[in-house]
Design an enzyme around this catalytic site. Sequence first.
Site, PDB file in Angstrom:
ATOM      1  CB  ALA A   1      -3.304   1.597  -1.656  1.00  0.00           C
ATOM      2  CE  LYS A   2      -7.357  -2.445   5.993  1.00  0.00           C
ATOM      3  NZ  LYS A   2      -8.703  -2.182   5.639  1.00  0.00           N
ATOM      4  CB  ALA A   3      -4.667   4.618   0.957  1.00  0.00           C
TER       5      ALA A   3
ATOM      6  CB  SER B   1      -0.869  -0.023   1.227  1.00  0.00           C
ATOM      7  OG  SER B   1      -1.811  -1.117   1.131  1.00  0.00           O
TER       8      SER B   1
END
Length: 303
Positions: free
Chosen positions: A156-158, A62
């Site tokens: 992405a685990k943004a 990410s």
Amino acid sequence: MEKADHIWMDGKVVGWNDASAHLISNTLHYGFGVFEGIRCYKTPVGPAVFRLKEHLLRLRQSATILGFEVPYSIEEMTEGTRVIVKANGFDQCYIRPIAYIGDGGMGLAYEDCKINVSIAAWHWGEYVGKGTLENGSRVRTSSYVRHHVNTHMSKAKACGNYMLFQMARTEAKRDGYDEALLLDTNGHVAEGSVEHVFLVREGVLYTPPLANLLDGITRRTVIQLAQDNGLQVREELFSRDYMVTADEAFFVGTGAEVTPVVELDNRRIGTGKRGPITELLQKSYFDHVYGRVETHPEWLTYV
Ligand code: PMP
């Protein structure tokens, strides 16, 4: 939320109430950071973190997508995870690592800022709603659309991506539903606010392809378990009318685990109860996370 005693912050164990970041932290203002959601389960031989390596790898990936590097290796964060579960004396918990841009400069450029990493853990039970693991959840299609693949990076685990998911979930809850279903920019079913979607039609499982979605670790797990049980899984785009006419539907995710979806937009799905294939996969999932079977020992990291 139930507070725990300690949090791991940049290599040190600090008290829960002392785990603070500066107000002038870049991530607080712009959402530019990455995080993970992981669960640790009580197994017969002590607490075990489910698919820890995959979660920590996704955290690093990410960050790569956003264009920065997490300053700790997978091995260091694995150790940090072990340390914090032990320090809190948990036999079971939820784990939240986050890599964020701390203080050192404001504005969208962040070259002068430090990248901080912390790992928190606390007790977190049924995510979608009380009783939903057994009785299923009622879901509404969100009025918000899952980000276009080139708007927010969906792999992405943004942190910033979650403003949308938070609005979707809040809207669904305020309207009396348990969870939201987000469609993609073409109108196909994308995912729940923090879950992937599966349907069962005539014994075959359907789930949307990964193209525009987070590469879900529970999704991967459930596909493997379905295949282990001789079920066919098709990764295909489908519209929401395909979902309301399915025999069964369910959500999967670290938080949601395997939660049946029994209603979408006030239409009952199947019998309106947890279906037999959902139940089979739910049981298989829980057998694995709780270390009751030995089919995939590689999925558990003992604390
Ligand atoms: N979609 C989104 C947007 C999520 O945030 C999550 C939770 N990480 C999921 C799906 C489920 O992914 P996982 O199984 O890896 O928890």
